[in-house]
Design an enzyme around this catalytic site. Structure first.
Site, PDB file in Angstrom:
ATOM      1  N   ALA A  91      75.283  75.050  18.290  1.00 25.49           N
ATOM      2  CA  ALA A  91      74.569  73.782  18.466  1.00 25.49           C
ATOM      3  C   ALA A  91      75.448  72.590  18.107  1.00 25.49           C
ATOM      4  CB  ALA A  91      73.303  73.775  17.603  1.00 25.49           C
ATOM      5  N   ALA A  92      76.763  72.739  18.302  1.00 23.75           N
ATOM      6  CA  ALA A  92      77.688  71.688  17.880  1.00 23.75           C
ATOM      7  C   ALA A  92      78.080  70.740  18.994  1.00 23.75           C
ATOM      8  CB  ALA A  92      78.946  72.318  17.280  1.00 23.75           C
ATOM      9  N   ARG A 110      77.462  65.709  29.963  1.00 25.02           N
ATOM     10  CA  ARG A 110      76.910  65.542  31.313  1.00 25.02           C
ATOM     11  C   ARG A 110      75.480  65.016  31.306  1.00 25.02           C
ATOM     12  NH1 ARG A 110      78.530  71.216  34.034  1.00 25.02           N
ATOM     13  NH2 ARG A 110      78.567  71.862  31.846  1.00 25.02           N
ATOM     14  N   THR A 127      83.715  77.558  21.698  1.00 20.19           N
ATOM     15  CA  THR A 127      82.784  78.551  21.132  1.00 20.19           C
ATOM     16  C   THR A 127      83.504  79.545  20.221  1.00 20.19           C
ATOM     17  OG1 THR A 127      83.041  79.831  23.174  1.00 20.19           O
ATOM     18  CG2 THR A 127      81.125  78.371  23.013  1.00 20.19           C
ATOM     19  N   SER A 175      72.983  80.522  22.329  1.00 22.75           N
ATOM     20  CA  SER A 175      73.274  79.125  22.645  1.00 22.75           C
ATOM     21  C   SER A 175      72.072  78.262  22.292  1.00 22.75           C
ATOM     22  CB  SER A 175      73.597  78.971  24.139  1.00 22.75           C
ATOM     23  OG  SER A 175      74.761  79.685  24.471  1.00 22.75           O
ATOM     24  N   TYR A 207      34.088  50.315  16.277  1.00 19.94           N
ATOM     25  CA  TYR A 207      35.273  50.662  15.497  1.00 19.94           C
ATOM     26  C   TYR A 207      34.813  51.138  14.124  1.00 19.94           C
ATOM     27  CZ  TYR A 207      39.218  50.491  12.409  1.00 19.94           C
ATOM     28  OH  TYR A 207      40.156  50.848  11.473  1.00 19.94           O
ATOM     29  N   SER A 221      22.658  47.695  16.760  1.00 18.77           N
ATOM     30  CA  SER A 221      23.798  47.241  17.563  1.00 18.77           C
ATOM     31  C   SER A 221      24.386  45.942  17.021  1.00 18.77           C
ATOM     32  CB  SER A 221      23.350  47.023  19.014  1.00 18.77           C
ATOM     33  OG  SER A 221      22.914  48.235  19.575  1.00 18.77           O
ATOM     34  N   ALA A 277      19.777  44.895  14.032  1.00 20.58           N
ATOM     35  CA  ALA A 277      20.806  44.548  15.003  1.00 20.58           C
ATOM     36  C   ALA A 277      21.340  43.145  14.754  1.00 20.58           C
ATOM     37  CB  ALA A 277      20.248  44.649  16.413  1.00 20.58           C
ATOM     38  N   ARG A 292      21.577  37.975   9.337  1.00 18.73           N
ATOM     39  CA  ARG A 292      21.890  37.157  10.498  1.00 18.73           C
ATOM     40  C   ARG A 292      21.213  35.796  10.348  1.00 18.73           C
ATOM     41  NH1 ARG A 292      18.448  41.328  14.155  1.00 18.73           N
ATOM     42  NH2 ARG A 292      16.365  40.554  13.736  1.00 18.73           N
TER      43      ARG A 292
END
Length: 470
Positions: free
Chosen positions: A9-10, A15, A80, A101, A369, A408, A426, A443
């Site tokens: 893995a070195a 490419r 290798t 490999s 949320y 709501s 609500a 409210r």
């Protein structure tokens, strides 16, 4: 018989045209090297696996350190053969070594085991895993002593093939088994008289044959297992092959996957029998889905667990969440990390949760949320409800006890406790704790001005007439 596995893995992978080390590129949701390590550790324990690192060694080690394997640093990448010379001190006391490999992610443990067992039965100094792909062009060819022989005469690189050897389809995969003693007696005789000036492990075949050591070959059942990727295009092709194989494996276990070519299912995903996966679903990372579930199109589930009988409607995003049996999600729900959705709970249209525990049978069906909240069982969360959990510095919890009805368009300003069985009217903004069985309203009082709109329209009309006359 003690075996070590050495994983190459070195290399840089020039490419690929990428700044990232080749073995860290991902297919099937994991780095190439992670796939190879997973296969290797099915054959030997992690303490007997040695990964040779070089290019971006720190990043490669950090990525796979949790696997428990060892690392050998190849400071200068000279091929290798040089990589195995570098690993000599680490693996020299083993009787045999397997060389893999790090960029061959489709290699299966069963194939590694076949290579190991064949090597032992044949009492070989070197055993080569070969393959016969549809197009062998570009690969070194394995020349056997005779067509029916297991013994190898030589390995010939593509450029050196004679016209007669061009017809040979059997290629060298670069995956080997060695008797350690025979390997290290001759490895320093490797030469660099090749186009790249490197020490090639492939040349060990000729050296061993010249010393009358036994070199044999065994062909992989499926040639695709030993194919690596040298370009991004080839990487994408391997990814597609791995994901299709994963889908087929799940279907063989009783999972229904409509249009599997459209799904993205990572290698570690688990799905129970009789679950249905619709087109364009993504199941990522360490995701576990139970039996008799249905995941509808365009949903993305990552590192999450869903129990049995869960319905995920269209377009849901679920990340690092746990969902209990019989729950119903979506459409277009977003479960963020730390969300725990209870049995038969509903998280519906455009509802977002984060670090939420929702009890059995509770419902938040629309446009809410819910963050840093503990929600009991049998709770109704009305459309547009928000838990205000962040004050700009700290996050604060919201506790909603069993049986609460939240109307709501309610704003719950944390930290706050909504007592068992209470009602929130609500449109309320709730800033204080609500005792059990109470009704809370927060409210402004409504004021209605009769005929105000009619008068306003008359004024606007008159103003327009004056403008026209002017």
């Amino acid at each position: 018989m003690r075996f070590a596995i050495v994983i190459m893995a070195a290399g840089k992978g020039t490419r690929l045209k990428s700044k990232r080390a080749k073995v860290l590129h991902q297919i099937g949701g994991k780095a190439l090297l992670e796939h190879v390590i997973h296969a290797a550790t099915q054959i030997v324990p992690p303490q007997d696996v040695y990964v040779v690192v070089g290019h971006q060694a720190g990043a490669v080690q950090a990525a796979v350190a949790p696997t428990g394997v060892h690392f050998v640093t190849q400071g200068e990448q000279r091929g290798t053969g040089h990589a195995i010379q570098t690993a000599r001190q680490a693996v020299g006391n083993y009787e045999h070594i397997l060389v893999l490999s790090g960029d061959v992610p489709l290699l299966q443990p069963e194939t590694i085991a076949r290579l190991r067992d064949f090597h032992l039965v044949e009492r070989a100094a070197m055993t080569i895993l070969t393959a016969a792909p549809d197009s062998p062009h570009g690969y070194g060819r394995v020349v056997r002593m005779s067509p029916d022989s297991v013994e190898v005469a030589t390995i010939v690189e593509q450029k050196a093939l004679t016209p007669e050897q061009e017809s040979i389809r059997e290629i060298n995969s670069g995956i080997y088994a060695f008797a350690t003693k025979a390997l290290f007696q001759l490895i320093n005789e490797l030469r660099t008289d090749n186009a790249h000036g490197e020490y090639y492990l492939t040349d060990m075949a000729d050296l061993l044959v010249q010393e009358h050591e036994r070199v044999v070959a065994i062909e992989a059942v499926d040639a695709t297992e030993v194919l690596g990727a040298n370009t991004i295009v080839e990487m994408a092709e391997l990814d597609a092959a791995m994901r299709l194989a994963k889908a087929r494996k799940l279907m063989a276990q009783g999972v229904t996957i409509y249009r599997p070519e459209t799904t993205v299912i990572d290698a570690d995903v688990q799905v129970g029998a009789d679950t249905i996966i619709e087109p364009f679903v993504q199941l990522l990372g360490d995701t576990h889905i139970g039996e008799d579930c249905r995941v509808r199109s365009y949903s993305v589930i990552e590192n999450s667990t869903l129990a049995n009988h869960v319905l995920v409607r269209q377009g849901c995003i679920i990340s690092e969440a746990h969902v209990q049996a019989g729950a119903l999600l979506g459409p277009y729900a977003h479960l963020r990390p730390g969300s725990e959705i209870g049995e038969e709970a509903h998280v519906g249209n455009f509802v977002e949760t984060k670090k939420v525990r929702m009890g059995k049978g509770s419902k938040a069906n629309h446009l809410s949320y819910l963050g840093d909240a503990e929600i009991g069982s049998g709770v109704n969360i009305g459309a547009g409800t928000i838990t205000c959990n962040y004050d700009g510095v700290n996050k604060h919890p919201t506790l909603i006890e069993d049986g609460v009805f939240v109307g709501s368009d309610t704003t719950l300003v944390a930290p706050i406790v909504i007592g068992k069985g209470s009602y929130i009217a609500a449109g309320s903004c709730i800033t204080e704790d609500v005792p059990p069985d109470a009704l809370a309203l927060g409210r402004a009082r409504q004021a209605t001005k009769t005929d105000w709109a009619k008068s306003r329209r008359s004024q606007v009309h008159a103003a327009k007439e004056i403008e026209k006359g002017g």
